[in-house]
Design a protein around this motif. Sequence first.
Motif, PDB file in Angstrom:
ATOM      1  N   HIS A 307       0.818  -1.213   0.000  1.00 26.64           N
ATOM      2  CA  HIS A 307       0.000   0.000   0.000  1.00 26.64           C
ATOM      3  C   HIS A 307       0.851   1.263   0.000  1.00 26.64           C
ATOM      4  O   HIS A 307       0.428   2.300  -0.510  1.00 26.64           O
ATOM      5  CB  HIS A 307      -1.003   0.003   1.165  1.00 26.64           C
ATOM      6  N   ASN A 308       2.082   1.180   0.512  1.00 27.12           N
ATOM      7  CA  ASN A 308       2.948   2.348   0.434  1.00 27.12           C
ATOM      8  C   ASN A 308       3.548   2.509  -0.959  1.00 27.12           C
ATOM      9  O   ASN A 308       3.858   3.633  -1.370  1.00 27.12           O
ATOM     10  CB  ASN A 308       4.041   2.282   1.486  1.00 27.12           C
ATOM     11  N   LYS A 359      -1.949   3.166  13.369  1.00 30.00           N
ATOM     12  CA  LYS A 359      -2.793   4.032  12.540  1.00 30.00           C
ATOM     13  C   LYS A 359      -3.838   3.223  11.751  1.00 30.00           C
ATOM     14  O   LYS A 359      -4.788   3.800  11.218  1.00 30.00           O
ATOM     15  CB  LYS A 359      -1.906   4.826  11.571  1.00 30.00           C
ATOM     16  N   ALA A 360      -3.678   1.903  11.702  1.00 31.74           N
ATOM     17  CA  ALA A 360      -4.663   1.057  11.014  1.00 31.74           C
ATOM     18  C   ALA A 360      -5.907   0.951  11.879  1.00 31.74           C
ATOM     19  O   ALA A 360      -6.148  -0.051  12.560  1.00 31.74           O
ATOM     20  CB  ALA A 360      -4.075  -0.326  10.736  1.00 31.74           C
ATOM     21  N   ALA A 365      -7.513  -0.397   6.290  1.00 29.44           N
ATOM     22  CA  ALA A 365      -6.113  -0.136   6.601  1.00 29.44           C
ATOM     23  C   ALA A 365      -5.427  -1.386   7.137  1.00 29.44           C
ATOM     24  O   ALA A 365      -4.279  -1.686   6.783  1.00 29.44           O
ATOM     25  CB  ALA A 365      -6.006   1.000   7.610  1.00 29.44           C
ATOM     26  N   ALA A 366      -6.123  -2.134   7.993  1.00 34.44           N
ATOM     27  CA  ALA A 366      -5.527  -3.350   8.548  1.00 34.44           C
ATOM     28  C   ALA A 366      -5.287  -4.396   7.466  1.00 34.44           C
ATOM     29  O   ALA A 366      -4.285  -5.117   7.487  1.00 34.44           O
ATOM     30  CB  ALA A 366      -6.434  -3.915   9.642  1.00 34.44           C
ATOM     31  N   GLU A 367      -6.194  -4.495   6.509  1.00 36.74           N
ATOM     32  CA  GLU A 367      -6.012  -5.443   5.406  1.00 36.74           C
ATOM     33  C   GLU A 367      -4.730  -5.139   4.623  1.00 36.74           C
ATOM     34  O   GLU A 367      -3.957  -6.047   4.293  1.00 36.74           O
ATOM     35  CB  GLU A 367      -7.213  -5.391   4.462  1.00 36.74           C
ATOM     36  N   ALA A 368      -4.501  -3.856   4.351  1.00 32.24           N
ATOM     37  CA  ALA A 368      -3.284  -3.468   3.644  1.00 32.24           C
ATOM     38  C   ALA A 368      -2.053  -3.792   4.471  1.00 32.24           C
ATOM     39  O   ALA A 368      -1.031  -4.256   3.943  1.00 32.24           O
ATOM     40  CB  ALA A 368      -3.327  -1.975   3.318  1.00 32.24           C
ATOM     41  N   GLU A 391     -14.537 -10.372   6.124  1.00 37.39           N
ATOM     42  CA  GLU A 391     -13.731 -10.262   4.904  1.00 37.39           C
ATOM     43  C   GLU A 391     -12.259 -10.068   5.235  1.00 37.39           C
ATOM     44  O   GLU A 391     -11.383 -10.614   4.563  1.00 37.39           O
ATOM     45  CB  GLU A 391     -14.242  -9.095   4.047  1.00 37.39           C
ATOM     46  N   LEU A 392     -11.978  -9.287   6.252  1.00 37.48           N
ATOM     47  CA  LEU A 392     -10.593  -9.066   6.662  1.00 37.48           C
ATOM     48  C   LEU A 392      -9.930 -10.376   7.070  1.00 37.48           C
ATOM     49  O   LEU A 392      -8.807 -10.684   6.638  1.00 37.48           O
ATOM     50  CB  LEU A 392     -10.554  -8.068   7.821  1.00 37.48           C
TER      51      LEU A 392
END
Length: 488
Positions: A307-308, A359-360, A365-368, A391-392
């Motif tokens: 993701h970054n 920050k997730a 965000a946690a999935e990424a 889904e996560l």
Amino acid sequence: MTTHDPDRIPEGFAGLNITVAGLGVSGISAARALAGLGARVTVVDGGAGEKQQESARELEAAGIAVRLGDGETLPEGTDLVVTSPGWKPDSPLFAAAAAAGVDVVGDVEIAWRLRGPDAADWLAVTGTNGKTTTVRMLAAILEAEGLHTTAVGNIGTPIVDVVLNQGKDGARPYDVLAVELSSYQLHWAPSLRAHSAAVLNLAPDHLDWHGSMAAYAADKGRIYEGNRVACVYNVADRATEDLVREADVEEGCRAIGFTLGTPGPSELGVVDGILVDRAFVENRQKQAQELAEVSDIAPGSGPAAPHNVANALAAAALARAYGVSPAAVRDGLRAFHPEAHRIQHIAEIDGVRYIDDSKATNTHAAEASLAAYEHIVWIAGGLAKGATFDELVKTAVARLRGVVLIGADRALIREALARHAPEVLVVDLDRTDTGAMPEAVREATRLAEPGDTVLLAPACASMDMFVNYNKRGDAFADAVRELTARDQ
């Protein structure tokens, strides 16, 4: 209902009675700026605590009226309401404004209207996740080109202050601004027309504020309205491209995609570990311009998470839309340093990496974050904010060595794990106090094997246990350092 008719918003502010909603950073900034322009300003806030009283005293000393303990009643004679971003559209104050025919705008709208003839261009970024990182990457790239810039908006110095101080007191005027915009800010900024803008991704978030996913997406999509050069979207997230299609842009404005795969024409992407541009080249059908290596993204911070890499591509696309050279993209990404609590490497102990991604705060965000590592002991939990986790868990199950759960809504994650990852070891800490973090880190260490990553990516907000996600991340880092100290 609030109104959003730019033609009804006064062009000047001198002599107007303006009500500012909220005593936060942006509210105080807007109040001071508008008073300095000759408006008669009243700040209202529903709170009346020590912090609000201190801020009120400072504003009153500057000739600004403040009303505490009542954020619902519209002051008599109000010509315009300027709101802080977090105030909900259905707030009683705004209903009263609508009934009185008074428009409601935010500080971003005020900043946009205060730009002078030599105003800096705005390169704007929004999305459910990754905004701050992308904007900071963008600012680093622009600086590497020799442009005078700063990161503003939902980050750093209030944007009204930056616009008002442009070129004053002999300071070098900004050439271009890297602007982070939340969905809240975009909701209250009907006149905004950026040079170029990007929506990084869309996932359910803040639905209690917006009322629906459709309303949330529509507010995110405002960032594309009136774009002059480029609307940057995420090829992997069809919803972002749909927003581009729906936007009313200036003639000649282009849709520019970014992808972690091989880019097509008018896209930026990745080929054999190289960030490449097939959008801002002479022959998009046959040519591609190398921009940087994936390893150039914040070197020294460990391998770049997918993701970054996507964030870097979005930042590069906006910079290239502004005419920045390929070398500046590379040099800017090398100079960029991630902020704390965003995929932050804390330590490696006995072959186990400890990563702080406090920050997730939502599932997207946690999935990424979970996708960035092969074998994970996951520390998760907190306030779910209405989220579901099936889904996560289904996406991450193959990577999970174990899970340690903390926080008020941990049962929701535990139940999703039971449904979709019954073989994964789960430690459920029945605690919601700040002292739970050291125990969580110890339990995660017990589950981890050499080569694993202990990852704090809670997928939840922090306020059940901590003041904010920063304090949660600090507690994680302190607990990891305690392990290091014990081993010495």
